[in-house]
Write a protein that holds these residues in place. Structure first.
Motif, mmCIF file in Angstrom:
data_model
loop_
_atom_site.group_PDB
_atom_site.id
_atom_site.type_symbol
_atom_site.label_atom_id
_atom_site.label_comp_id
_atom_site.label_asym_id
_atom_site.label_seq_id
_atom_site.Cartn_x
_atom_site.Cartn_y
_atom_site.Cartn_z
ATOM 1 N N THR A 270 -119.302 12.438 70.950
ATOM 2 C CA THR A 270 -120.744 12.601 70.815
ATOM 3 C C THR A 270 -121.355 11.251 70.454
ATOM 4 O OG1 THR A 270 -120.496 14.890 70.050
ATOM 5 C CG2 THR A 270 -122.589 13.801 69.579
ATOM 6 N N GLY A 271 -122.421 10.854 71.163
ATOM 7 C CA GLY A 271 -123.030 9.555 70.950
ATOM 8 C C GLY A 271 -123.773 9.445 69.633
ATOM 9 N N PRO A 272 -124.081 8.208 69.218
ATOM 10 C CA PRO A 272 -123.985 7.000 70.046
ATOM 11 C C PRO A 272 -122.568 6.445 70.128
ATOM 12 C CG PRO A 272 -124.835 6.451 67.872
ATOM 13 C CD PRO A 272 -124.717 7.939 67.913
ATOM 14 N N ILE A 273 -122.180 6.014 71.320
ATOM 15 C CA ILE A 273 -120.874 5.409 71.539
ATOM 16 C C ILE A 273 -121.077 4.103 72.305
ATOM 17 C CG2 ILE A 273 -118.587 5.651 72.590
ATOM 18 C CD1 ILE A 273 -118.877 8.667 72.347
ATOM 19 N N ARG A 274 -120.481 3.042 71.784
ATOM 20 C CA ARG A 274 -120.534 1.746 72.444
ATOM 21 C C ARG A 274 -119.158 1.388 72.984
ATOM 22 N NH1 ARG A 274 -125.207 -0.938 71.464
ATOM 23 N NH2 ARG A 274 -126.539 -0.120 69.807
ATOM 24 N N ASP A 275 -119.148 0.586 74.025
ATOM 25 C CA ASP A 275 -117.878 0.150 74.587
ATOM 26 C C ASP A 275 -117.429 -1.168 73.965
ATOM 27 O OD1 ASP A 275 -119.350 -1.886 75.801
ATOM 28 O OD2 ASP A 275 -119.347 -0.937 77.785
ATOM 29 N N GLN A 276 -116.325 -1.723 74.469
ATOM 30 C CA GLN A 276 -115.762 -2.937 73.897
ATOM 31 C C GLN A 276 -116.744 -4.105 73.913
ATOM 32 O OE1 GLN A 276 -112.292 -2.957 76.501
ATOM 33 N NE2 GLN A 276 -110.957 -3.096 74.705
ATOM 34 N N ALA A 277 -117.625 -4.124 74.886
ATOM 35 C CA ALA A 277 -118.603 -5.211 74.994
ATOM 36 C C ALA A 277 -119.822 -4.992 74.105
ATOM 37 C CB ALA A 277 -119.040 -5.360 76.450
ATOM 38 N N GLY A 278 -119.848 -3.864 73.408
ATOM 39 C CA GLY A 278 -120.973 -3.571 72.534
ATOM 40 C C GLY A 278 -122.132 -2.881 73.216
ATOM 41 N N GLU A 279 -121.955 -2.534 74.479
ATOM 42 C CA GLU A 279 -123.034 -1.862 75.211
ATOM 43 C C GLU A 279 -122.979 -0.344 74.975
ATOM 44 O OE1 GLU A 279 -122.923 -2.858 79.317
ATOM 45 O OE2 GLU A 279 -122.968 -5.030 78.975
ATOM 46 N N GLU A 280 -124.140 0.250 74.813
ATOM 47 C CA GLU A 280 -124.179 1.689 74.587
ATOM 48 C C GLU A 280 -123.805 2.439 75.858
ATOM 49 O OE1 GLU A 280 -127.143 3.987 71.969
ATOM 50 O OE2 GLU A 280 -127.863 4.364 74.020
ATOM 51 N N ARG A 281 -122.790 3.264 75.751
ATOM 52 C CA ARG A 281 -122.334 4.076 76.876
ATOM 53 C C ARG A 281 -122.830 5.513 76.772
ATOM 54 N NH1 ARG A 281 -118.473 2.840 80.948
ATOM 55 N NH2 ARG A 281 -118.016 0.611 80.839
ATOM 56 N N VAL A 282 -122.996 5.986 75.539
ATOM 57 C CA VAL A 282 -123.428 7.361 75.314
ATOM 58 C C VAL A 282 -124.547 7.339 74.280
ATOM 59 C CG1 VAL A 282 -122.703 9.704 74.693
ATOM 60 C CG2 VAL A 282 -121.060 8.121 75.728
ATOM 61 N N ALA A 283 -125.674 7.917 74.638
ATOM 62 C CA ALA A 283 -126.832 7.911 73.746
ATOM 63 C C ALA A 283 -126.616 8.838 72.559
ATOM 64 C CB ALA A 283 -128.083 8.324 74.521
ATOM 65 N N ASP A 284 -127.372 8.607 71.523
ATOM 66 C CA ASP A 284 -127.290 9.404 70.304
ATOM 67 C C ASP A 284 -127.459 10.894 70.623
ATOM 68 O OD1 ASP A 284 -127.162 10.157 67.673
ATOM 69 O OD2 ASP A 284 -129.187 9.503 67.167
ATOM 70 N N GLY A 285 -126.498 11.688 70.198
ATOM 71 C CA GLY A 285 -126.567 13.140 70.371
ATOM 72 C C GLY A 285 -126.027 13.666 71.678
ATOM 73 N N GLU A 286 -125.804 12.779 72.645
ATOM 74 C CA GLU A 286 -125.247 13.222 73.916
ATOM 75 C C GLU A 286 -123.715 13.307 73.831
ATOM 76 O OE1 GLU A 286 -126.562 10.842 77.155
ATOM 77 O OE2 GLU A 286 -128.681 11.353 76.888
ATOM 78 N N VAL A 287 -123.131 14.160 74.674
ATOM 79 C CA VAL A 287 -121.676 14.351 74.707
ATOM 80 C C VAL A 287 -121.168 13.961 76.086
ATOM 81 C CG1 VAL A 287 -119.775 16.008 74.491
ATOM 82 C CG2 VAL A 287 -121.774 16.213 73.004
ATOM 83 N N ILE A 288 -120.092 13.200 76.130
ATOM 84 C CA ILE A 288 -119.513 12.812 77.418
ATOM 85 C C ILE A 288 -119.027 14.082 78.134
ATOM 86 C CG2 ILE A 288 -117.734 11.474 78.594
ATOM 87 C CD1 ILE A 288 -117.658 9.591 76.230
ATOM 88 N N PRO A 289 -119.478 14.349 79.347
ATOM 89 C CA PRO A 289 -119.050 15.563 80.059
ATOM 90 C C PRO A 289 -117.586 15.484 80.466
ATOM 91 C CG PRO A 289 -120.460 14.211 81.455
ATOM 92 C CD PRO A 289 -120.495 13.580 80.107
ATOM 93 N N ASP A 290 -117.007 16.654 80.673
ATOM 94 C CA ASP A 290 -115.583 16.737 80.981
ATOM 95 C C ASP A 290 -115.188 15.904 82.194
ATOM 96 O OD1 ASP A 290 -115.105 18.380 78.846
ATOM 97 O OD2 ASP A 290 -114.849 20.216 80.009
ATOM 98 N N GLU A 291 -115.996 15.942 83.239
ATOM 99 C CA GLU A 291 -115.604 15.229 84.450
ATOM 100 C C GLU A 291 -115.510 13.726 84.217
ATOM 101 O OE1 GLU A 291 -120.052 16.312 84.893
ATOM 102 O OE2 GLU A 291 -118.194 17.255 84.158
#
Length: 360
Positions: A325-346
């Motif tokens: 569940t966001g917020p999630i950032r990647d190794q480069a520090g860029e936001e991949r998942v916004a606050d409150g959003e969940v990465i979908p299964d696919e």
């Protein structure tokens, strides 16, 4: 019951929660036992992944008795060897064959096309066919529990991760572990070492020791031997088992482990062959369904750590916690998942990027 033990040299998605009908149900098997075969990537004595599947095979025999006859082939390399073994099992008259490693997917699909009257089941993959189903477990849910414990117990704020191959299942686990640990300690880092093997005790132990030498004081793994745990025991560190309770190998270091409970699924699928109701499809089950469990927590864990870890389990089962569940950032520090959003299964099932804090 028959056992086929074969020692071979080891070489180095759909996310649907119900089965979907793709063809008329097969005829019932009532005049003889259903013949069910299992193919394992490691030895059943790995006390991890292949051991867990074999314990499930034994559970299947226990539950269905003389209605089923099982065979297994262990230590099968992913690639041409797997296709040859699968073809032989089909020719031997097995009604259903369970291929239990990601790298068996394409060989299983090819053999399934050659034997349309045999049912095939592939673990952790994403391809299906009229007579080939896919099944998977949400291991990442358990990795979040491990990450929570690591984040709270690590003194250096650095974990070592002994990893097998950079496939989405493994990447997903690294990310879940790290994301959960950083929820406790925002500066937490996970250093990954790839051993390019599912089962190589010596190489796994060497990787763990190299990680300790780089400052890690926690070891986790997505490989199948107790080697990393035993290294942690010798170094006075903490660690986690893989796929089964490995505490007997490291009574002081082993805090808990993800335990894979495949048995009920195997009973369900073989019973469907008996009843003539087997259908292809794809499932991805987790803690809520009892397919992913945690081994008992080590008594050495502080009470607040135990409580936090159990809360992750309870909230995951209740559906109120999702590690991605966001917020999630990647190794480069860029936001991949916004606050409150969940990465979908696919997207989880095709994950190729790493969260902030992973060093690989």
């Amino acid at each position: 019951m028959s056992f086929l033990n074969r020692r071979m040299l080891m070489a180095g998605a759909a996310a649907i929660l119900t089965f979907t009908v793709a063809a008329p149900a097969a005829a019932q098997v009532t005049d003889r036992p259903v013949k069910a075969a299992f193919i394992y990537v490691g030895p059943i004595g790995d006390f991890g992944w292949s051991y867990a599947h074999d314990q499930a095979r034994l559970y299947l025999e226990e539950q269905l008795g003389d209605q089923v006859e099982t065979t297994y082939v262990e230590s099968v390399a992913e690639g041409p060897d797997a296709e040859r073994v699968l073809r032989q099992l089909a020719q031997d008259g097995n009604d259903i064959i369970f291929a239990t490693s990601f790298g068996f997917m394409n060989p299983t699909l090819r053999v399934a096309q050659q034997f349309p009257d045999v049912k095939f089941e592939h673990a952790t993959g994403y391809q299906t066919a009229e007579n080939m189903a896919a099944y998977n477990a949400r291991f990442y849910e358990g990795r979040a529990v491990l990450g929570t414990i690591a984040g709270m117990m690590s003194e250096t704020g650095k974990a070592g991760y002994v990893a097998s191959f950079p496939i989405p299942e493994v990447v997903m686990g690294i990310n879940a572990f790290t994301q959960a640990a950083r929820a406790v300690n925002p500066d937490f880092e996970t250093q990954v070492v790839w051993v390019n093997s599912w089962y190589d005790p010596a190489r796994e132990a060497q990787a763990a020791n190299a990680l300790f030498d780089q400052g890690a004081d926690v070891i986790t793994q997505h490989t199948d031997s107790p080697g990393p745990l035993q290294a942690a025991e010798e170094r006075g560190a903490i660690a986690f088992g893989q796929a089964w309770d490995m505490q007997s190998f490291a009574p002081n270091a082993h805090m808990t482990a993800i335990v894979d409970r495949w048995g009920p699924y195997y009973v369900q699928r073989v019973q469907a062959v008996i009843d003539g109701t087997w259908e292809t499809g794809s499932v991805w089950l987790g803690m809520k369904e009892g397919e992913v469990e945690m081994a008992p927590f080590n008594e050495a864990m502080p009470e607040d750590v135990r409580a936090a870890a159990q809360k992750i389990v309870d909230d995951t089962v209740a559906g109120t916690y999702h590690v991605f569940t966001g917020p999630i950032r990647d190794q480069a520090g860029e936001e991949r998942v916004a606050d409150g959003e969940v990465i979908p299964d696919e997207e989880l099932l095709s994950m190729e990027w790493y969260v902030e804090g992973v060093r690989n």
